[in-house]
Design a protein around this motif. Sequence first.
Motif, mmCIF file in Angstrom:
data_model
loop_
_atom_site.group_PDB
_atom_site.id
_atom_site.type_symbol
_atom_site.label_atom_id
_atom_site.label_comp_id
_atom_site.label_asym_id
_atom_site.label_seq_id
_atom_site.Cartn_x
_atom_site.Cartn_y
_atom_site.Cartn_z
ATOM 1 N N ASP A 1 50.277 20.002 56.367
ATOM 2 C CA ASP A 1 49.836 21.336 56.784
ATOM 3 C C ASP A 1 48.447 21.695 56.303
ATOM 4 O O ASP A 1 47.643 22.244 57.053
ATOM 5 N N ARG B 1 53.284 11.352 62.920
ATOM 6 C CA ARG B 1 54.528 11.658 62.205
ATOM 7 C C ARG B 1 54.637 10.858 60.901
ATOM 8 O O ARG B 1 54.611 9.619 60.916
ATOM 9 N N THR C 1 54.387 15.596 57.801
ATOM 10 C CA THR C 1 53.837 16.210 59.007
ATOM 11 C C THR C 1 54.255 17.673 59.143
ATOM 12 O O THR C 1 55.427 18.019 58.977
ATOM 13 N N SER D 1 55.399 21.191 60.451
ATOM 14 C CA SER D 1 56.328 21.627 61.489
ATOM 15 C C SER D 1 55.555 22.394 62.561
ATOM 16 O O SER D 1 54.373 22.730 62.384
ATOM 17 N N VAL D 2 56.206 22.684 63.657
ATOM 18 C CA VAL D 2 55.568 23.460 64.725
ATOM 19 C C VAL D 2 55.150 24.829 64.195
ATOM 20 O O VAL D 2 54.061 25.334 64.520
ATOM 21 N N GLU D 3 55.986 25.440 63.356
ATOM 22 C CA GLU D 3 55.646 26.755 62.806
ATOM 23 C C GLU D 3 54.478 26.651 61.831
ATOM 24 O O GLU D 3 53.566 27.488 61.829
ATOM 25 N N GLN E 1 52.187 24.394 61.973
ATOM 26 C CA GLN E 1 51.033 24.135 62.840
ATOM 27 C C GLN E 1 50.485 25.437 63.406
ATOM 28 O O GLN E 1 49.268 25.670 63.407
ATOM 29 N N ARG E 2 51.369 26.311 63.886
ATOM 30 C CA ARG E 2 50.936 27.584 64.455
ATOM 31 C C ARG E 2 50.183 28.414 63.408
ATOM 32 O O ARG E 2 49.126 28.992 63.697
ATOM 33 N N SER F 1 47.684 25.392 70.906
ATOM 34 C CA SER F 1 48.762 24.405 70.838
ATOM 35 C C SER F 1 48.533 23.264 71.826
ATOM 36 O O SER F 1 48.892 22.117 71.557
ATOM 37 N N GLU F 2 47.898 23.554 72.977
ATOM 38 C CA GLU F 2 47.633 22.504 73.958
ATOM 39 C C GLU F 2 46.517 21.556 73.514
ATOM 40 O O GLU F 2 46.278 20.516 74.155
ATOM 41 N N ARG G 1 51.276 15.236 69.392
ATOM 42 C CA ARG G 1 52.084 14.635 68.320
ATOM 43 C C ARG G 1 52.518 13.236 68.760
ATOM 44 O O ARG G 1 53.054 13.065 69.855
ATOM 45 N N GLU H 1 60.926 22.442 55.400
ATOM 46 C CA GLU H 1 59.593 21.981 55.763
ATOM 47 C C GLU H 1 58.966 21.207 54.601
ATOM 48 O O GLU H 1 59.313 21.416 53.442
#
Length: 462
Positions: A16, A40, A44, A46-48, A50-51, A61-62, A66, A253
């Motif tokens: 992160d 990975r 790595t 998490s999606v949260e 990352q946000r 995000s685009e 991954r 996480e």
Amino acid sequence: MTDAAGIRVVAIADADSFVKWSAALLGSVPGLRPHLLLVRTPLTASVEQQRTALAGTGLRSEDVTRVGFAEAAGWLEGQRPDVVLLAGRGPFVRLMGRVIDSLRHRPVTVSGLPGMAIPAQRGALDYRRHTDLLVVHSHREQRAFAELGRHIGVAVPTALATLPFARRRERMLRPERIRVEALAARPGGVAVAERPARPVAVRPPATDIVFAAQALVPVAREERAEIAATLVRAAEADPARRVVVKLRSRPGESETHLERDPYTELLPTRRPKNLVYSHGSMASALESAAGLVTVSSTAAIEALALGIPVIALDSFGVSKSLLNTVFVGSGLLGGRSEVVGGRFRHPHPEWLRDNYFHAEAESTWWDRVQELVALRRAGALPARRLPAARGGALHAAWHRASVLGREDRTLGGSLALTIGAPATRMLSAVRRRSEPTDGGTWADAATDYTLEPNPFHDSIRR
């Protein structure tokens, strides 16, 4: 991934803090449209996470892909970037460096560390020795890594960047700080403020005490428990203010570094109602902060950039192993009673330029990257290739499995870990007993670098 000059840039990251750093660093280059490749590993984001890490960087995000390690080389062959920013802990950088070495179209490789890097650590430089450029964030770091390199025989070009999430900026206006456009003396000698003609955005008064938790320091459970008790006392001392414990991860996480005694376990279940946790971005936590507390987190620099005063805790001493020698001379060091009393400090001006607040014009890292790209395109920049692993295929398999953890499903990796783990522990013990004699120890606070292995026992394998 292309800017006006046609330079295609990809950051390769996992954890992160490196996602946040690489996205913010590349997002600071005007006109650049970089891409982030998340590989990975056990670390790595998490999606949260990352946000949270991408917030305010300009990356969406685009702009993130991954992949598993086995897919990385094919993806890079298809994209043909001109620059790859290797953003991860040292072993990850070395592993991805071998992927770069396998590419037909070789990009310029850039590396760096995601926050304050004093003391400059031997491993941090050695793992990145085959990149084309090492990004540092202060004049002091530049000197420290140059001196470290001279001691261990490693020459990596460095370039200066402003810490990307710590640029000087103003917080949104608060009611008690109505913007003054001009002061006009009226008859009778009364000075009045002319308010803006249009309404301005406001936020609630900044009253929070924000504590930036760290996984590595302090190490001792009893010292971390003392910090937890101090936060409880601070909350009890003034129920009208919040004490916000800013955490890096949610349950389940991973973080860049392994936290053995998390504050969620050390703080009482029945804690004051104004003692709360935050999992959002540090930028969000600082929006309502009256002061920040930390041992040695880079969040201190982020807070100072906003004009928020700081206490860098020195209750357990000032030493390289606490990563807080960088604050010597800053005027920010203080103890637990100052935290409870809310007596936060602003830095001494003479400390700032050498420590992360140099002039923006001195941050020339992107200029240097563009020069390296031009040299590579002209065939005038030789590749800094990694040599074959000492120990051959077995050592290479051990290194890959150490970084990838369960993501490495090869029989060779499992075998290498079985054989290599005990040998690695023995070698580390031998290295720790072989103390340098020229001042580059973790116990010597007079230097800004270390020649010894770090003392944190912070394995990537989780």
